[in-house]
Design a protein around this motif. Sequence first.
Motif, PDB file in Angstrom:
ATOM      1  N   GLY A 194       0.824  -1.210   0.000  1.00  0.00           N
ATOM      2  CA  GLY A 194       0.000   0.000   0.000  1.00  0.00           C
ATOM      3  C   GLY A 194       0.854   1.254   0.000  1.00  0.00           C
ATOM      4  O   GLY A 194       0.457   2.290  -0.545  1.00  0.00           O
ATOM      5  N   MET A 195       2.035   1.143   0.619  1.00  0.00           N
ATOM      6  CA  MET A 195       2.873   2.338   0.750  1.00  0.00           C
ATOM      7  C   MET A 195       3.408   2.782  -0.605  1.00  0.00           C
ATOM      8  O   MET A 195       3.546   3.978  -0.865  1.00  0.00           O
ATOM      9  N   THR A 196       3.709   1.824  -1.499  1.00  0.00           N
ATOM     10  CA  THR A 196       4.189   2.221  -2.827  1.00  0.00           C
ATOM     11  C   THR A 196       3.126   3.075  -3.525  1.00  0.00           C
ATOM     12  O   THR A 196       3.442   4.082  -4.159  1.00  0.00           O
ATOM     13  N   MET A 197       1.857   2.712  -3.362  1.00  0.00           N
ATOM     14  CA  MET A 197       0.771   3.497  -3.972  1.00  0.00           C
ATOM     15  C   MET A 197       0.647   4.865  -3.301  1.00  0.00           C
ATOM     16  O   MET A 197       0.563   5.893  -3.973  1.00  0.00           O
ATOM     17  N   ALA A 198       0.579   4.862  -1.966  1.00  0.00           N
ATOM     18  CA  ALA A 198       0.308   6.116  -1.243  1.00  0.00           C
ATOM     19  C   ALA A 198       1.443   7.124  -1.445  1.00  0.00           C
ATOM     20  O   ALA A 198       1.195   8.317  -1.668  1.00  0.00           O
ATOM     21  N   VAL A 199       2.682   6.650  -1.393  1.00  0.00           N
ATOM     22  CA  VAL A 199       3.817   7.572  -1.538  1.00  0.00           C
ATOM     23  C   VAL A 199       3.944   8.021  -3.001  1.00  0.00           C
ATOM     24  O   VAL A 199       4.220   9.192  -3.275  1.00  0.00           O
ATOM     25  N   SER A 200       3.708   7.111  -3.936  1.00  0.00           N
ATOM     26  CA  SER A 200       3.773   7.507  -5.352  1.00  0.00           C
ATOM     27  C   SER A 200       2.726   8.566  -5.663  1.00  0.00           C
ATOM     28  O   SER A 200       2.985   9.551  -6.369  1.00  0.00           O
ATOM     29  N   LEU A 232      -6.350   5.107   6.083  1.00  0.00           N
ATOM     30  CA  LEU A 232      -7.462   5.997   5.729  1.00  0.00           C
ATOM     31  C   LEU A 232      -7.187   6.669   4.392  1.00  0.00           C
ATOM     32  O   LEU A 232      -8.104   7.135   3.719  1.00  0.00           O
ATOM     33  N   ASN A 233      -5.935   6.727   4.012  1.00  0.00           N
ATOM     34  CA  ASN A 233      -5.559   7.160   2.662  1.00  0.00           C
ATOM     35  C   ASN A 233      -5.962   6.031   1.704  1.00  0.00           C
ATOM     36  O   ASN A 233      -5.426   4.931   1.770  1.00  0.00           O
ATOM     37  N   PRO A 234      -6.931   6.313   0.805  1.00  0.00           N
ATOM     38  CA  PRO A 234      -7.494   5.212   0.003  1.00  0.00           C
ATOM     39  C   PRO A 234      -6.473   4.508  -0.886  1.00  0.00           C
ATOM     40  O   PRO A 234      -6.674   3.353  -1.259  1.00  0.00           O
ATOM     41  N   TYR A 235      -5.385   5.170  -1.214  1.00  0.00           N
ATOM     42  CA  TYR A 235      -4.374   4.536  -2.072  1.00  0.00           C
ATOM     43  C   TYR A 235      -3.676   3.372  -1.372  1.00  0.00           C
ATOM     44  O   TYR A 235      -3.206   2.443  -2.020  1.00  0.00           O
ATOM     45  N   ARG A 236      -3.625   3.431  -0.033  1.00  0.00           N
ATOM     46  CA  ARG A 236      -3.013   2.327   0.716  1.00  0.00           C
ATOM     47  C   ARG A 236      -3.766   1.019   0.443  1.00  0.00           C
ATOM     48  O   ARG A 236      -3.180  -0.001   0.083  1.00  0.00           O
ATOM     49  N   GLY A 277      -3.346  -0.502  -3.050  1.00  0.00           N
ATOM     50  CA  GLY A 277      -2.113  -1.272  -3.249  1.00  0.00           C
ATOM     51  C   GLY A 277      -2.157  -2.621  -2.532  1.00  0.00           C
ATOM     52  O   GLY A 277      -1.655  -3.627  -3.047  1.00  0.00           O
ATOM     53  N   GLN A 278      -2.766  -2.637  -1.362  1.00  0.00           N
ATOM     54  CA  GLN A 278      -2.811  -3.874  -0.579  1.00  0.00           C
ATOM     55  C   GLN A 278      -3.685  -4.955  -1.226  1.00  0.00           C
ATOM     56  O   GLN A 278      -3.538  -6.138  -0.923  1.00  0.00           O
ATOM     57  N   LYS A 279      -4.565  -4.538  -2.148  1.00  0.00           N
ATOM     58  CA  LYS A 279      -5.362  -5.537  -2.881  1.00  0.00           C
ATOM     59  C   LYS A 279      -4.464  -6.501  -3.651  1.00  0.00           C
ATOM     60  O   LYS A 279      -4.854  -7.633  -3.953  1.00  0.00           O
ATOM     61  N   SER A 280      -3.266  -6.041  -3.991  1.00  0.00           N
ATOM     62  CA  SER A 280      -2.383  -6.840  -4.855  1.00  0.00           C
ATOM     63  C   SER A 280      -2.063  -8.203  -4.260  1.00  0.00           C
ATOM     64  O   SER A 280      -1.778  -9.156  -4.992  1.00  0.00           O
ATOM     65  N   ALA A 281      -2.123  -8.319  -2.942  1.00  0.00           N
ATOM     66  CA  ALA A 281      -1.829  -9.623  -2.329  1.00  0.00           C
ATOM     67  C   ALA A 281      -2.917 -10.636  -2.701  1.00  0.00           C
ATOM     68  O   ALA A 281      -2.623 -11.814  -2.951  1.00  0.00           O
ATOM     69  N   THR A 289     -10.094  -5.633   4.590  1.00  0.00           N
ATOM     70  CA  THR A 289     -10.910  -4.857   3.648  1.00  0.00           C
ATOM     71  C   THR A 289     -10.274  -4.867   2.258  1.00  0.00           C
ATOM     72  O   THR A 289     -10.959  -5.084   1.250  1.00  0.00           O
ATOM     73  N   ALA A 290      -8.964  -4.662   2.218  1.00  0.00           N
ATOM     74  CA  ALA A 290      -8.252  -4.611   0.936  1.00  0.00           C
ATOM     75  C   ALA A 290      -8.304  -5.964   0.223  1.00  0.00           C
ATOM     76  O   ALA A 290      -8.561  -6.028  -0.986  1.00  0.00           O
ATOM     77  N   TYR A 291      -8.057  -7.034   0.955  1.00  0.00           N
ATOM     78  CA  TYR A 291      -8.109  -8.371   0.337  1.00  0.00           C
ATOM     79  C   TYR A 291      -9.482  -8.633  -0.264  1.00  0.00           C
ATOM     80  O   TYR A 291      -9.604  -9.145  -1.378  1.00  0.00           O
ATOM     81  N   TRP A 292     -10.514  -8.303   0.511  1.00  0.00           N
ATOM     82  CA  TRP A 292     -11.872  -8.561   0.017  1.00  0.00           C
ATOM     83  C   TRP A 292     -12.131  -7.776  -1.271  1.00  0.00           C
ATOM     84  O   TRP A 292     -12.661  -8.305  -2.253  1.00  0.00           O
ATOM     85  N   ASN A 293     -11.704  -6.506  -1.285  1.00  0.00           N
ATOM     86  CA  ASN A 293     -11.861  -5.704  -2.502  1.00  0.00           C
ATOM     87  C   ASN A 293     -11.093  -6.317  -3.662  1.00  0.00           C
ATOM     88  O   ASN A 293     -11.563  -6.321  -4.804  1.00  0.00           O
ATOM     89  N   GLY A 294      -9.906  -6.825  -3.382  1.00  0.00           N
ATOM     90  CA  GLY A 294      -9.088  -7.437  -4.429  1.00  0.00           C
ATOM     91  C   GLY A 294      -9.739  -8.687  -5.008  1.00  0.00           C
ATOM     92  O   GLY A 294      -9.807  -8.866  -6.230  1.00  0.00           O
ATOM     93  N   TYR A 295     -10.222  -9.538  -4.133  1.00  0.00           N
ATOM     94  CA  TYR A 295     -10.896 -10.757  -4.611  1.00  0.00           C
ATOM     95  C   TYR A 295     -12.136 -10.398  -5.444  1.00  0.00           C
ATOM     96  O   TYR A 295     -12.380 -10.982  -6.502  1.00  0.00           O
TER      97      TYR A 295
END
Length: 357
Positions: free
Chosen positions: A71-77, A163-167, A170-174, A200-206
């Motif tokens: 998630g950090m790669t997304m948020a910082v980018s 809370l930063n949505p970009y985090r 990125g975490q969906k990628s797992a 939350t991120a995993y569920w969105n990714g799936y």
Amino acid sequence: MAEMTRKGLWRGVIREFGEFLPEIKDEAITTLGEGNTPLIEASNLSDKVGEIRLLLKYDGLNPTGSFKDRGMTMAVSKAKEDGSEAVICASTGNTSASAAAYAAKAGMKAYVLVPEGAIALGKLSQAMIHGAMVLQVAGSFDDALDIVKEIAKDHPVTMVNSLNPYRLEGQKSAAFEVCEELGHAPTYHFLPVGNAGNITAYWNGYKQYKDSELISNLPKMMGFQAAGAAPIVLGEVVKKPETVATAIRIGNPASWQAAEMARDESGGLIDMVTDEEILDAYRLLAVREGVFCEPASAASVAGVIKMKDKGVLNNGDTVVCTLTGHGLKDPDNAIKNAESPIKVTADINDIIKVMGF
Ligand code: F0G
């Protein structure tokens, strides 16, 4: 002549999964090569979990040793793309380590607020060596997060908590990686729950992979909190959370409602495990599977053992557990929970005797 078969190196989650993530300008992409972590067959735990197929998504092998890098790669980018010069977060340790490293890579300043005396040593050392301003707050993670939210509102710093949505993007990628590796989603996905962003991120990714018709099934999401820090299970804020798993020592998770949605939509559950169950699973993974994760990560496997005992899991189920952080993050707990080294003289006969030969 021999031929190289690999067509290129792993390019980090933004470039590898770009079509499923918000767009980021190429020149702003800040990556340390995160993602592409192994899914390890846990083959030595059948006395504990029966004939399920148990797989460990070892996200402790990310560049800073935890899943936060995805998630950090997304948020910082994104922050870099927007022209921000500084990031800020509250953290139980891993987010601060990741924010510090990615900010360093991006040439940005990082401010990290951590609960004083309550984060594992490895994580603190990371934030420090990457040059973040480390602020040890005389309060809890929840106090620190409230302060960070206020500061980020009207100061020139980008908040990189989940809370930063970009985090979470990125975490969906797992979840994408698990699907790519298995060819389908697992029956169950177990993971530790702290601030409740990752479940939350995993569920969105799936769901996104299913909507894209890349998979046809969805897993049941199984979240586990530590018994002394289980606000979602108890249905109320925990004022003084306590657990050996400091990473998930959180009394008022930011993504509380979203995690409940993931649980309910998937037909899963959010339950809790005791510190004793967490440490049992932590040792078991290290001793039997050769996998060293931090205590919070072992809450997922403790959850599997608990659910197997309750008769929830069936033989043949495919169960993925996310091991969120590397064991080296928390050397103190490793040393506390293992046999002490044995002092010997520099004499071979003495050593052979101690070895029991
Ligand atoms: N496992 C580890 C190792 C963590 O560091 C965290 C969260 C979690 C699990 C829980 O994930 O918050 O998405 O439910 N650590 C945050 C931090 C809070 O500040 O490093 P979550």
